[in-house]
Design a protein around this motif. Structure first.
Motif, PDB file in Angstrom:
ATOM      1  N   GLN A   1       0.769  -1.149   0.022  1.00  0.00           N
ATOM      2  CA  GLN A   1       0.201   0.083   0.110  1.00  0.00           C
ATOM      3  C   GLN A   1       0.848   1.311   0.113  1.00  0.00           C
TER       4      GLN A   1
ATOM      5  N   LEU B   1      -9.237  -0.995  -3.298  1.00  0.00           N
ATOM      6  CA  LEU B   1      -9.606   0.374  -3.907  1.00  0.00           C
ATOM      7  C   LEU B   1     -10.995   0.680  -3.340  1.00  0.00           C
TER       8      LEU B   1
ATOM      9  N   GLU C   1     -14.705   4.696  -0.967  1.00  0.00           N
ATOM     10  CA  GLU C   1     -14.831   5.803   0.287  1.00  0.00           C
ATOM     11  C   GLU C   1     -16.396   6.286   0.475  1.00  0.00           C
TER      12      GLU C   1
ATOM     13  N   TYR D   1       3.470   7.156   8.225  1.00  0.00           N
ATOM     14  CA  TYR D   1       2.511   6.484   7.276  1.00  0.00           C
ATOM     15  C   TYR D   1       1.173   6.759   8.102  1.00  0.00           C
TER      16      TYR D   1
ATOM     17  N   TYR E   1      -4.200   8.734   9.618  1.00  0.00           N
ATOM     18  CA  TYR E   1      -4.869   9.363  10.557  1.00  0.00           C
ATOM     19  C   TYR E   1      -4.251   9.292  11.732  1.00  0.00           C
TER      20      TYR E   1
HETATM   21  N1  SAH Z   1      -3.627   5.915  -1.931  1.00  0.00           N
HETATM   22  C1  SAH Z   1      -4.568   4.902  -1.799  1.00  0.00           C
HETATM   23  C2  SAH Z   1      -4.085   3.668  -0.680  1.00  0.00           C
HETATM   24  C3  SAH Z   1      -3.859   4.558   0.926  1.00  0.00           C
HETATM   25  S1  SAH Z   1      -5.051   5.156   1.399  1.00  0.00           S
HETATM   26  C4  SAH Z   1      -5.860   4.804  -1.915  1.00  0.00           C
HETATM   27  O1  SAH Z   1      -6.473   6.027  -1.567  1.00  0.00           O
HETATM   28  O2  SAH Z   1      -6.674   4.238  -2.262  1.00  0.00           O
HETATM   29  C5  SAH Z   1      -5.915   3.875   2.170  1.00  0.00           C
HETATM   30  C6  SAH Z   1      -7.110   4.251   2.902  1.00  0.00           C
HETATM   31  O3  SAH Z   1      -6.988   4.986   3.979  1.00  0.00           O
HETATM   32  C7  SAH Z   1      -8.084   5.063   1.997  1.00  0.00           C
HETATM   33  O4  SAH Z   1      -8.738   4.227   1.182  1.00  0.00           O
HETATM   34  C8  SAH Z   1      -9.103   5.430   3.108  1.00  0.00           C
HETATM   35  O5  SAH Z   1     -10.254   4.928   3.276  1.00  0.00           O
HETATM   36  C9  SAH Z   1      -8.165   5.457   4.244  1.00  0.00           C
HETATM   37  N2  SAH Z   1      -8.057   6.873   5.175  1.00  0.00           N
HETATM   38  C10 SAH Z   1      -7.344   7.919   4.706  1.00  0.00           C
HETATM   39  N3  SAH Z   1      -7.655   8.914   5.637  1.00  0.00           N
HETATM   40  C11 SAH Z   1      -8.345   8.409   6.659  1.00  0.00           C
HETATM   41  C12 SAH Z   1      -8.696   8.828   7.897  1.00  0.00           C
HETATM   42  N4  SAH Z   1      -8.432  10.101   8.285  1.00  0.00           N
HETATM   43  N5  SAH Z   1      -9.503   8.109   8.772  1.00  0.00           N
HETATM   44  C13 SAH Z   1      -9.717   6.890   8.401  1.00  0.00           C
HETATM   45  N6  SAH Z   1      -8.995   6.177   7.289  1.00  0.00           N
HETATM   46  C14 SAH Z   1      -8.380   6.953   6.304  1.00  0.00           C
END
Ligand code: SAH
Ligand code: SF4
Length: 363
Positions: free
Chosen positions: A107, A158, A161, A303, A306
């Motif tokens: 990822q 993927l 969201e 990484y 959040y």
């Molecule tokens: N860049 C790729 C994979 C990394 S992000 C993508 O976006 O598909 C992986 C996941 O992290 C995202 O799909 C999102 O649902 C989750 N994510 C991002 N920010 C978040 C947050 N603030 N709280 C919870 N999950 C989050």
């Protein structure tokens, strides 16, 4: 039996709920326990007591996107950035194989440094170790997805969201909901096991749109579905937002299990972050997968999708051993195979004989 209990009983048997029924179940709290128990029974019937562990490698926190909710967004200038070399990624995956993982998930942010040729080289190498390879690297062209698949990638994660197009496009500037759906269709067409999913508790998200999310996973015939609460990050435009509720996220997950009975559903790290032992609760409410982090400790802090991400300071050996102990304590076992989706329900529905021992495992 009252109407709601009857509705749940029927959903447990025929794996169907209308949008209105989903909204009703998501809105109240009174039937939560019954929903979680029904999802646990459906999980047991269709995917059994095995919990599949996937080794997660977060290989780059560099991202060209600007999703409002995510700490890795390009606009977050305060974050130290890193990317691992192909050799480092391969080294981590090999270690993962030694710890006992049969699947690795690669990822990252959307980082153009990893060209198609580089990714394909990594995937080919990992396939040599007998690993199932899942990618979670965002939106790409159909040709790129085809090249990864050709190189041996088995799965792709993927998340949609949110199925609320307006909300999605407001929160993901420059991204199109239509393109995200195109990606998911391409991935399905190319024969990937496709993981979808959504965030619960985005500002402006409605209960009805959560019901739509679940129906979307079903229409996509998602092989995996990851549901997690949105957790606000201080260095993003959504820093003042309220964030997702643990029980509501758990319920979206449980209802997803009722409607997609044989899918693979992870107990997500975001659930563990909001509630101690949240992952174990998820495993008792429909989930059958856990994705422990096997990246180097020094990078985990960076990484930061959040804040406060669970497991950020545990070594891969410790976290795996402890997780296995807890799973055994709950009467669950650690899956020994690849843990691919078995499609028992789909076959049952097609009226064919239940396959029983005829397991489809990818090579
Ligand atoms: N860049 C790729 C994979 C990394 S992000 C993508 O976006 O598909 C992986 C996941 O992290 C995202 O799909 C999102 O649902 C989750 N994510 C991002 N920010 C978040 C947050 N603030 N709280 C919870 N999950 C989050
Ligand atoms: Fe990048 Fe994924 Fe975060 Fe969006 S959710 S900013 S694409 S890492």
């Amino acid at each position: 039996m009252n109407a709601m209990s009857a509705l749940l009983r029927r959903a447990e048997q025929i794996h169907d709920l209308s949008r209105d029924e989903l909204v009703c179940l998501l809105s109240g709290r009174e039937y939560d326990r019954e929903i979680f128990a029904a999802a646990d029974r459906v999980r047991r019937k269709y995917v059994g007591d095995e919990v599949h562990l996937r080794g997660l490698i977060e290989f780059s926190n560099i991202c060209r996107r600007n999703c409002f909710y995510c700490g890795l967004r390009a606009g977050n200038r305060g974050l130290g950035r890193y990317r691992l070399t192909p050799e480092e990624i391969i080294g981590l995956a090999r270690k993962g194989r030694e710890y006992g993982y049969r699947t690795v998930v690669l990822q990252s942010g959307e980082d153009d440094y990893y060209t198609v040729a580089k990714m394909c080289q990594i995937i080919r190498e990992l396939k040599q170790y007998g690993l199932a390879v899942a990618l979670s690297i965002g939106e790409k062209s159909g040709a790129d997805y085809a090249a990864f698949r050709e190189a041996g990638a088995d799965r792709y994660l993927l998340r949609i969201e949110t199925t609320d197009r307006r909300l999605y496009e407001d929160l993901d500037p420059g991204m199109s909901h239509e393109n995200r759906k195109r990606c998911l269709r391409d991935l399905k067409r190319l024969g990937y096991e496709v993981g979808c999913g959504s965030l619960v508790g985005l500002p402006g998200q409605t209960i009805a749109s959560l019901a739509d999310d679940i129906l979307y996973f079903r229409s996509l015939e998602a092989d995996m579905v990851g549901i997690g609460p949105f957790i606000p990050h201080m260095d993003t435009p959504l820093k003042g937002a309220q964030g997702g509720d643990f029980l509501l996220s758990l319920k979206v997950m449980a209802l997803t299990r009722l409607l997609l009975p044989d899918s693979n559903i992870p107990a997500t790290t975001a659930m563990e972050t909001l509630r101690r032992e949240g992952r174990l609760l998820a495993l008792q409410s429909g989930a059958n997968v856990v994705m422990p982090n096997i990246s180097e400790l020094q990078y985990r802090r960076l990484y930061a999708l959040y804040p406060g991400k669970a497991g950020a300071d545990e070594s891969p050996e410790e976290s795996r051993a402890e997780l296995c102990r807890k799973l055994e304590g709950m009467g669950r076992t650690v899956g020994k195979g690849y843990g691919s989706r078995q499609k028992l329900y789909a076959r049952e529905k097609a009226g064919r004989r239940r396959p029983g021992a005829a397991r489809r495992e990818n090579s």
